[in-house]
Design a protein around this motif. Structure first.
Motif, PDB file in Angstrom:
ATOM      1  N   VAL A 147       0.867  -1.172   0.000  1.00  0.00           N
ATOM      2  CA  VAL A 147       0.000   0.000   0.000  1.00  0.00           C
ATOM      3  C   VAL A 147       0.901   1.218   0.000  1.00  0.00           C
ATOM      4  N   ALA A 148       0.779   2.051  -1.023  1.00  0.00           N
ATOM      5  CA  ALA A 148       1.660   3.211  -1.169  1.00  0.00           C
ATOM      6  C   ALA A 148       0.919   4.302  -1.946  1.00  0.00           C
ATOM      7  N   PRO A 149       1.433   5.539  -1.926  1.00  0.00           N
ATOM      8  CA  PRO A 149       0.794   6.604  -2.707  1.00  0.00           C
ATOM      9  C   PRO A 149       0.717   6.252  -4.180  1.00  0.00           C
ATOM     10  N   ILE A 150      -0.302   6.741  -4.862  1.00  0.00           N
ATOM     11  CA  ILE A 150      -0.461   6.460  -6.291  1.00  0.00           C
ATOM     12  C   ILE A 150       0.716   7.072  -7.056  1.00  0.00           C
ATOM     13  N   GLY A 151       0.981   6.486  -8.214  1.00  0.00           N
ATOM     14  CA  GLY A 151       2.036   7.030  -9.060  1.00  0.00           C
ATOM     15  C   GLY A 151       3.219   6.107  -9.241  1.00  0.00           C
ATOM     16  N   LEU A 152       3.259   4.980  -8.504  1.00  0.00           N
ATOM     17  CA  LEU A 152       4.350   4.027  -8.691  1.00  0.00           C
ATOM     18  C   LEU A 152       4.072   3.226  -9.954  1.00  0.00           C
ATOM     19  N   SER A 153       4.948   3.319 -10.910  1.00  0.00           N
ATOM     20  CA  SER A 153       4.715   2.651 -12.197  1.00  0.00           C
ATOM     21  C   SER A 153       5.937   1.821 -12.561  1.00  0.00           C
ATOM     22  N   GLU A 154       5.757   0.516 -12.578  1.00  0.00           N
ATOM     23  CA  GLU A 154       6.839  -0.398 -12.923  1.00  0.00           C
ATOM     24  C   GLU A 154       6.266  -1.525 -13.783  1.00  0.00           C
ATOM     25  N   PRO A 155       7.031  -2.022 -14.742  1.00  0.00           N
ATOM     26  CA  PRO A 155       6.549  -3.145 -15.571  1.00  0.00           C
ATOM     27  C   PRO A 155       6.205  -4.346 -14.703  1.00  0.00           C
ATOM     28  N   GLY A 156       5.076  -4.979 -15.011  1.00  0.00           N
ATOM     29  CA  GLY A 156       4.685  -6.189 -14.308  1.00  0.00           C
ATOM     30  C   GLY A 156       3.881  -5.971 -13.053  1.00  0.00           C
ATOM     31  N   LEU A 157       3.655  -4.701 -12.677  1.00  0.00           N
ATOM     32  CA  LEU A 157       2.898  -4.413 -11.461  1.00  0.00           C
ATOM     33  C   LEU A 157       1.445  -4.085 -11.787  1.00  0.00           C
ATOM     34  N   THR A 158       0.545  -4.635 -10.991  1.00  0.00           N
ATOM     35  CA  THR A 158      -0.877  -4.300 -11.068  1.00  0.00           C
ATOM     36  C   THR A 158      -1.200  -3.366  -9.907  1.00  0.00           C
ATOM     37  N   SER A 159      -2.105  -2.431 -10.125  1.00  0.00           N
ATOM     38  CA  SER A 159      -2.460  -1.504  -9.051  1.00  0.00           C
ATOM     39  C   SER A 159      -3.970  -1.325  -8.974  1.00  0.00           C
ATOM     40  N   LYS A 160      -4.427  -0.979  -7.799  1.00  0.00           N
ATOM     41  CA  LYS A 160      -5.843  -0.689  -7.576  1.00  0.00           C
ATOM     42  C   LYS A 160      -5.927   0.518  -6.662  1.00  0.00           C
ATOM     43  N   GLN A 161      -6.598   1.568  -7.119  1.00  0.00           N
ATOM     44  CA  GLN A 161      -6.732   2.762  -6.298  1.00  0.00           C
ATOM     45  C   GLN A 161      -7.586   2.448  -5.072  1.00  0.00           C
ATOM     46  N   LEU A 162      -7.160   2.943  -3.923  1.00  0.00           N
ATOM     47  CA  LEU A 162      -7.825   2.640  -2.665  1.00  0.00           C
ATOM     48  C   LEU A 162      -8.524   3.858  -2.093  1.00  0.00           C
ATOM     49  N   TRP A 163      -7.883   4.509  -1.153  1.00  0.00           N
ATOM     50  CA  TRP A 163      -8.491   5.613  -0.426  1.00  0.00           C
ATOM     51  C   TRP A 163      -7.612   6.856  -0.522  1.00  0.00           C
ATOM     52  N   SER A 164      -8.127   7.944  -0.033  1.00  0.00           N
ATOM     53  CA  SER A 164      -7.327   9.156   0.068  1.00  0.00           C
ATOM     54  C   SER A 164      -7.342   9.622   1.521  1.00  0.00           C
ATOM     55  N   ALA A 273      -2.821   3.580  -3.246  1.00  0.00           N
ATOM     56  CA  ALA A 273      -3.191   2.459  -4.116  1.00  0.00           C
ATOM     57  C   ALA A 273      -2.545   1.177  -3.606  1.00  0.00           C
ATOM     58  N   LEU A 274      -3.073   0.069  -4.090  1.00  0.00           N
ATOM     59  CA  LEU A 274      -2.557  -1.255  -3.777  1.00  0.00           C
ATOM     60  C   LEU A 274      -1.721  -1.712  -4.964  1.00  0.00           C
ATOM     61  N   TYR A 275      -0.538  -2.296  -4.726  1.00  0.00           N
ATOM     62  CA  TYR A 275       0.350  -2.741  -5.791  1.00  0.00           C
ATOM     63  C   TYR A 275       0.761  -4.197  -5.560  1.00  0.00           C
ATOM     64  N   TRP A 276       0.780  -4.983  -6.639  1.00  0.00           N
ATOM     65  CA  TRP A 276       1.282  -6.341  -6.557  1.00  0.00           C
ATOM     66  C   TRP A 276       1.700  -6.810  -7.945  1.00  0.00           C
ATOM     67  N   ARG A 277       2.541  -7.823  -7.998  1.00  0.00           N
ATOM     68  CA  ARG A 277       2.977  -8.373  -9.289  1.00  0.00           C
ATOM     69  C   ARG A 277       1.849  -9.191  -9.905  1.00  0.00           C
ATOM     70  N   ASP A 278       1.605  -8.999 -11.183  1.00  0.00           N
ATOM     71  CA  ASP A 278       0.498  -9.708 -11.820  1.00  0.00           C
ATOM     72  C   ASP A 278       0.788 -11.193 -12.033  1.00  0.00           C
ATOM     73  N   ASP A 279       2.050 -11.625 -11.821  1.00  0.00           N
ATOM     74  CA  ASP A 279       2.373 -13.043 -11.961  1.00  0.00           C
ATOM     75  C   ASP A 279       2.501 -13.743 -10.607  1.00  0.00           C
ATOM     76  N   ASN A 280       2.119 -13.057  -9.525  1.00  0.00           N
ATOM     77  CA  ASN A 280       2.189 -13.645  -8.187  1.00  0.00           C
ATOM     78  C   ASN A 280       0.951 -14.522  -7.953  1.00  0.00           C
ATOM     79  N   GLN A 281       1.167 -15.814  -7.772  1.00  0.00           N
ATOM     80  CA  GLN A 281       0.063 -16.766  -7.623  1.00  0.00           C
ATOM     81  C   GLN A 281      -0.167 -17.176  -6.163  1.00  0.00           C
ATOM     82  N   ASN A 282       0.380 -16.427  -5.217  1.00  0.00           N
ATOM     83  CA  ASN A 282       0.234 -16.747  -3.800  1.00  0.00           C
ATOM     84  C   ASN A 282      -1.249 -16.717  -3.396  1.00  0.00           C
ATOM     85  N   PRO A 283      -1.811 -17.833  -2.924  1.00  0.00           N
ATOM     86  CA  PRO A 283      -3.231 -17.845  -2.517  1.00  0.00           C
ATOM     87  C   PRO A 283      -3.540 -16.841  -1.405  1.00  0.00           C
ATOM     88  N   ALA A 284      -2.583 -16.641  -0.488  1.00  0.00           N
ATOM     89  CA  ALA A 284      -2.796 -15.668   0.588  1.00  0.00           C
ATOM     90  C   ALA A 284      -2.920 -14.256   0.026  1.00  0.00           C
TER      91      ALA A 284
END
Length: 298
Positions: A147-164, A273-284
């Motif tokens: 969870v970090a401020p919006i604007g982090l842009s890196e290849p392979g990362l998925t993001s979802k806007q959260l709160w302000s 926003a929420l950030y995670w790798r789109d190839d991360n298959q961790n069930p948790a």
């Protein structure tokens, strides 16, 4: 004699602190001992890692690639140690979550608490750090989600806007600025800001500089290698002010007053926003994302 992990940690801490004295204080050892151990390692390597000056210790050009490789090695070893310690812990998996905002109160604390309550058998590792550290850990797959401020842009990362979160200025009770009905950025143009160099600090420092510069003023921002809580304590010296998010006000601060900062559009806010790798298959991880989506739809 081979180089051990502690020597790598000594070199990394010295590089980060830019000072043998500060590094030794953090490591709880004598400065002379730390300096000698680093010197011994330099002799074994046959390269000079640091330029020693009256101002501190600066990494040499030859030392920079070594320090970067040392960081990766230490991170790998720490991850192995964590895995070994928790073989019998985390019956439903492990989730490493990064954040740079305060956990005193607010949305982040609520989200973490809800997940820990709902999935009590998941090993939940919280990792606080700067946005740069979080990006590195996500890409190296030593962190599942952040969870970090919006604007982090890196290849392979998925993001979802959260709160302000609204931004507040932290002032002493005798500050003349408190007399204003609303506090705007231009009202703070003559103030000296102090922010942490960790966590959200660099983001807040950049925001201060941007807002005051666009108003035509030269910002005065001091960075301190300390926590946000220690920054609040420094305001009592009556030389500085600071800014903080809503979540930083989970506990009362004696003699400090927190007031919203306004711009032309209303209260100033920081978007997360929420950030995670789109190839991360961790069930948790998937369970955490689902919980967040249910709590913050849209």
């Amino acid at each position: 004699m081979p180089i051990d992990i502690r020597q790598l940690q000594y070199a990394i801490m010295t590089a980060d602190s830019q000072s043998f004295a500060r590094a030794a204080a953090r490591l709880n050892m004598k400065q002379s001992t730390l300096s000698r151990k680093v010197r011994d390692m330099e002799i074994r390597l046959g390269i000079k890692l640091f330029e020693r000056t009256t101002r501190g210790a600066e990494v040499t050009e030859n030392g920079k690639p070594f320090i970067e490789q040392a960081r990766r090695i230490v991170t790998d070893v720490e991850n192995l140690q964590t895995t070994a310690r928790n073989v019998s812990y985390g019956l439903q998996g492990r989730l490493a979550v990064g954040y740079c905002s305060s956990l005193m109160s607010g949305n982040l604390k609520l989200a973490f608490t809800e997940y820990l309550t709902k999935f009590s058998e998941v090993q939940f590792d919280g990792i606080e750090g700067s946005p740069e550290k979080i990006i590195h850990r996500l890409q190296s797959q030593t962190m599942d989600i952040a969870v970090a401020p919006i604007g982090l842009s890196e290849p392979g990362l998925t993001s979802k806007q959260l709160w302000s979160e609204r931004l507040f200025v932290a002032l002493l009770e005798d500050s003349a600025v408190l007399e204003k009905e609303r506090i705007y950025w231009q009202d703070l143009r003559r103030e000296v800001f102090v922010v942490s160099s960790n966590g959200l600090g660099p983001i807040l420092g950049n925001l201060i500089s941007a807002r005051l510069t666009e108003q035509g003023f030269r910002p005065a921002v001091i960075y301190q290698d300390t926590t946000q809580e220690s920054v609040f304590s420094m305001i009592a010296a009556k030389r500085f002010i600071s800014i903080a998010t809503e979540a930083s006000q989970g506990v009362p601060w004696q003699d400090l007053h927190f007031r919203e900062i306004y711009d032309a559009n209303g209260p100033t806010r920081l978007e997360f926003a929420l950030y995670w790798r789109d190839d991360n298959q961790n069930p948790a991880l998937k369970r955490f994302v689902k919980l967040i989506e249910e709590r913050y739809p849209g």
